[in-house]
Structure formats: C-alpha cells, structure tokens
Scaffold this active site. Structure first.
Site, mmCIF file in Angstrom:
data_model
loop_
_atom_site.group_PDB
_atom_site.id
_atom_site.type_symbol
_atom_site.label_atom_id
_atom_site.label_comp_id
_atom_site.label_asym_id
_atom_site.label_seq_id
_atom_site.Cartn_x
_atom_site.Cartn_y
_atom_site.Cartn_z
ATOM 1 N N SER A 187 11.959 11.055 11.515
ATOM 2 C CA SER A 187 13.418 10.931 11.455
ATOM 3 C C SER A 187 14.086 11.605 12.647
ATOM 4 O O SER A 187 13.540 12.501 13.280
ATOM 5 C CB SER A 187 13.959 11.552 10.165
HETATM 6 N N1 SAH Z 1 9.973 12.889 6.472
HETATM 7 C C1 SAH Z 1 9.249 12.132 7.432
HETATM 8 C C2 SAH Z 1 9.862 10.749 7.630
HETATM 9 C C3 SAH Z 1 8.795 9.738 7.627
HETATM 10 S S1 SAH Z 1 9.271 8.060 7.459
HETATM 11 C C4 SAH Z 1 9.091 12.872 8.739
HETATM 12 O O1 SAH Z 1 9.640 13.973 8.881
HETATM 13 O O2 SAH Z 1 8.360 12.413 9.613
HETATM 14 C C5 SAH Z 1 9.108 7.807 5.729
HETATM 15 C C6 SAH Z 1 7.743 7.986 5.128
HETATM 16 O O3 SAH Z 1 7.850 7.619 3.755
HETATM 17 C C7 SAH Z 1 6.638 7.106 5.722
HETATM 18 O O4 SAH Z 1 5.580 7.893 6.125
HETATM 19 C C8 SAH Z 1 6.228 6.211 4.549
HETATM 20 O O5 SAH Z 1 4.843 5.915 4.521
HETATM 21 C C9 SAH Z 1 6.632 7.045 3.359
HETATM 22 N N2 SAH Z 1 6.826 6.306 2.118
HETATM 23 C C10 SAH Z 1 7.377 5.069 1.934
HETATM 24 N N3 SAH Z 1 7.372 4.750 0.642
HETATM 25 C C11 SAH Z 1 6.803 5.797 -0.024
HETATM 26 C C12 SAH Z 1 6.507 6.063 -1.393
HETATM 27 N N4 SAH Z 1 6.784 5.191 -2.358
HETATM 28 N N5 SAH Z 1 5.916 7.234 -1.701
HETATM 29 C C13 SAH Z 1 5.612 8.145 -0.752
HETATM 30 N N6 SAH Z 1 5.867 7.954 0.556
HETATM 31 C C14 SAH Z 1 6.455 6.799 0.911
#
Ligand code: SAH
Length: 213
Positions: A60
């Site tokens: 993000s």
């Molecule tokens: N907080 C993260 C943002 C990553 S993007 C950071 O600091 O880098 C969002 C993430 O959510 C992705 O890695 C994706 O695989 C995950 N995601 C999507 N759907 C999900 C679910 N149902 N349960 C857990 N993770 C999920």
C-alpha cells in the site's frame, strides 16, 4: 535512495497530506520500507506510492498506511489488532511498533513466508500470522478492539463485524475493483449497532475467497 533524507522527505509529504499523529510519523520515518519490496524497486521505496510485490499484489501507499494506522490508534491505542491481508508485511510492521500485539492473516502462503522472514530479520517479535482466508477473521483471538483490512470486499464481511469488540474500530476499503472504493471507519457501538463513516476514495486489490500456496 534509501537514505535518511529520502525518508524524512516522505514524512514531510505525509504531514502535508494531513497526517498529524507524531507516533505514526516517527514509525513511518524509521521503518525500512525498502526491505518489503523487490530489490529492483527498492529505489522507489520512499515515494508516496503503492508498488507491485509478487503474485499480482501491491504494497500500500505510505499515506494510506499512515492514515489507516492513525485511525486505529484513536481514541486510545488498542491492546491488539487484527490485520487482514499481510501482503509484504509492511503494514503489520508499522502496526507492531505502535500496538502491543498484531495478528495478521494472508491467503497467499508465498507472500506470508516472505513477510515473516523480513519481520524476523528486523527483529519484530509481536506479530502473529496465519495462512488462511481472512474474510473469516481469526476468531480464536477475538473479539478485537481494532481490525484493519487491506484488501477490498464489496461489503464488510459479517465474520469480521462479529469479531469486532464493542467499542472497537475497523478500517476497511469497500467497493468493487473496477468501480470506486471508499475507505470506511466502522465502530461497533453496542452488541447490535455499528456506526459507519466514509473517508478517502482508495484503490486496493480485491479481497478474494479461499487460500492458495
Ligand atoms: N497490508 C499489505 C497490503 C497488501 S495487498 C502490505 O502492507 O503490503 C492486500 C493483500 O491482501 C494481498 O497480499 C492479498 O493476497 C491479500 N488478500 C486478499 N484477499 C484476502 C483474504 N480473503 N484473506 C487474506 N488475505 C487476503
């Protein structure tokens, strides 16, 4: 490119954009974001933009990380927090320096392995993580005084609403991938009542079902 001067500049930018919590700004200044992304992109780590990580996911934008974190520290620092969507592990690292205990759930195990490794490398020991579909939350450790969702569902999942403690807060992007997403702040005011505030327009990857290697 990863110098202190570059990081200080990012913090000034966050201030300009309206982040005021000094605790958050200090943690943003001192958390090594470049370690959470591929080396090829490390020179862009302290730009205020989201960047691709592997598996089609993104780390993000620093402003959004700071904003969501700031919202969860009000009106007081929660004892623990649940993050859904570990991704690179950067957001959980930021949280772990402000909140005593962080639980985080990720559906892609390859990403989770990498995130755990970086957390270990930089000595963060108060992050507990699980490979699973985070739409179901992590009921064993709840109810949570704070929940942060970093992938966007069409609406806040019921299990997460149920795992929010009375008086607790959830920050969550809601909307469709193609259309607009809004950052929401949901407060559980009683066993049956939730209050919702709509904040910034945002763009997150979608919250998907199930878990994968
Ligand atoms: N907080 C993260 C943002 C990553 S993007 C950071 O600091 O880098 C969002 C993430 O959510 C992705 O890695 C994706 O695989 C995950 N995601 C999507 N759907 C999900 C679910 N149902 N349960 C857990 N993770 C999920």
């Amino acid at each position: 490119m990863t110098s202190q001067r570059t990081r200080d500049r990012l913090v000034e930018r966050l201030r300009d954009k309206g982040i005021t919590d000094e605790r958050v700004l200090e943690v943003m200044r001192t958390t090594p974001r470049h370690l959470f992304i591929d080396e090829a992109l490390a020179h862009r780590a302290y730009e205020d933009s989201s960047l691709p990580i592997s598996q089609g996911q993104t780390i993000s934008q620093p402003y959004i990380v700071a904003k969501m974190t700031e919202l969860l520290l009000q009106p007081r620092v929660p004892d623990f927090v649940l993050e859904v969507g570990t991704g690179s592990g950067y957001q959980s690292a930021v949280l772990s320096r402000l909140v005593p205990k962080v639980y985080t759930v990720e559906r892609i195990s390859a990403l989770l392995d990498k995130a755990r490794q970086v957390h270990r490398e930089i000595g963060l020991r108060n992050i507990y993580s699980k490979h699973s579909d985070g739409s179901w939350g992590w009921p064993e450790n709840g109810p949570y005084p704070a929940i942060m969702v970093t992938a966007a569902p069409e609406k806040a999942p019921d299990s997460l609403l149920q795992q929010l403690a009375v008086g607790g807060r959830m920050v969550i992007p809601v909307g469709s991938l193609s259309g607009d997403q809004q950052l929401k702040l949901i407060t559980r005011v009683s066993a049956t009542d939730y209050e919702e505030r709509t904040l910034d327009a945002v763009r997150f990857v979608p919250l998907l079902d199930g878990s994968v290697r």
